[in-house]
Design an enzyme around this catalytic site. Structure first.
Site, PDB file in Angstrom:
ATOM      1  N   GLU A 180       0.876  -1.180   0.000  1.00  0.00           N
ATOM      2  CA  GLU A 180       0.000   0.000   0.000  1.00  0.00           C
ATOM      3  C   GLU A 180       0.910   1.226   0.000  1.00  0.00           C
ATOM      4  OE1 GLU A 180      -0.913   1.961   3.332  1.00  0.00           O
ATOM      5  OE2 GLU A 180       1.174   1.366   3.537  1.00  0.00           O
ATOM      6  N   ASP A 205      -6.681  -5.874  -4.808  1.00  0.00           N
ATOM      7  CA  ASP A 205      -6.063  -6.531  -5.954  1.00  0.00           C
ATOM      8  C   ASP A 205      -4.975  -7.484  -5.457  1.00  0.00           C
ATOM      9  OD1 ASP A 205      -5.386  -3.463  -5.804  1.00  0.00           O
ATOM     10  OD2 ASP A 205      -3.519  -4.467  -6.304  1.00  0.00           O
TER      11      ASP A 205
HETATM   12  N1  HPA Z   1       0.079  -1.128  -4.975  1.00  0.00           N
HETATM   13  C1  HPA Z   1       0.163  -0.078  -4.147  1.00  0.00           C
HETATM   14  N2  HPA Z   1      -0.860   0.351  -3.436  1.00  0.00           N
HETATM   15  C2  HPA Z   1      -2.041  -0.291  -3.548  1.00  0.00           C
HETATM   16  C3  HPA Z   1      -2.185  -1.395  -4.387  1.00  0.00           C
HETATM   17  C4  HPA Z   1      -1.070  -1.831  -5.133  1.00  0.00           C
HETATM   18  O1  HPA Z   1      -1.140  -2.810  -5.900  1.00  0.00           O
HETATM   19  N3  HPA Z   1      -3.474  -1.819  -4.296  1.00  0.00           N
HETATM   20  C5  HPA Z   1      -4.082  -0.986  -3.419  1.00  0.00           C
HETATM   21  N4  HPA Z   1      -3.227  -0.070  -2.963  1.00  0.00           N
END
Ligand code: HPA
Length: 236
Positions: A180, A205
């Protein structure tokens, strides 16, 4: 006493505050979970509201994305507005086989390569930003009471969302659960001001499984996460 980024009097912001990145999520939380919520700021459209939850005053303030942005809000909320308990409610990308879309995750600690941390700590390169233990313990206990399975562990707070160079295998090898973009800064600033901070996420995700939640799925799990955060933040 307004700040450059938050137009409010101190009395308009509660000591207990939820911090979503997205302004429309702040609005959604205010309208659907708080009673009598009133907007106190809309500077840069980073909306902030105060209402009550089960009779306890609670605010919700959008922070924007990334560590430079959340740092501005966290600093002003703690230093100028006196916020004591701050819970980030966000999304994360899972990096572990054991995690699935929609899972709720609590960041016990945050690992980061952020340039911001380098500017704060200089040669002390391995400062460990950690969650407040009381909030962390209560969140885990509340999740159990709510029959909500949660994972608790280390997350990676990155500066770059689109980063082909990051060594995900190494991070995974050392137990990083998800990625994150805000918690290292939130935890570090809370340490600076001796305040209580925690981050709770839903997995939106999956970096290994290459999956992403639909908008509707995000909404449902988001509700579990908000209820957990609110149950935790109103406790003394
Ligand atoms: N990367 C960085 N921050 C995020 C992601 C990610 O895949 N998904 C939700 N926040």
């Amino acid at each position: 006493m307004s700040t450059p980024h938050i137009a409010a009097e101190s009395s308009q912001i509660a000591e207990r505050i939820l911090l979503p990145g997205d302004p429309l999520r702040a609005k959604f939380i205010a309208e659907n979970f708080l009673e009598g919520a009133v907007e106190y700021t809309h500077i840069r459209n980073n909306l902030g509201y105060t209402g009550t939850y089960k009779g306890v005053p609670v605010s919700v303030q959008a922070t924007g994305m990334g560590m430079p942005s959340i740092s501005i809000y966290a600093h002003e909320l703690m230093k100028v507005f006196g916020c004591q308990k701050l819970i980030r409610v966000g999304t994360c990308g899972a990096m572990h086989e054991d995690l699935n879309l929609k899972d709720v995750l609590i960041a016990q600690a945050s690992t980061t390569d952020s340039g911001m941390m380098k500017s704060i700590f200089g040669p002390i390169m391995n400062y460990a930003p950690i969650a407040d233990f009381t909030l962390l313990r209560r969140a885990a206990e509340n999740a159990e009471k709510m029959n909500l399975p949660v994972k608790v562990g280390n997350v990676f707070s990155c500066d770059r969302f689109y980063d082909d160079d990051v060594d995900n295998d190494r991070l995974r090898k050392y137990g990083i659960l998800a990625v994150e973009m805000e918690s290292a800064a939130l935890y570090t600033i809370a340490a600076e001001f001796h305040r209580q901070a925690l981050s709770i996420f839903t997995v939106s995700d999956h970096l290994l499984k290459h999956q992403a939640c639909t908008a509707e799925e995000r909404q449902t799990t988001f509700t579990d996460m908000i209820e957990l955060a609110l149950a935790t933040i109103i406790e003394d």
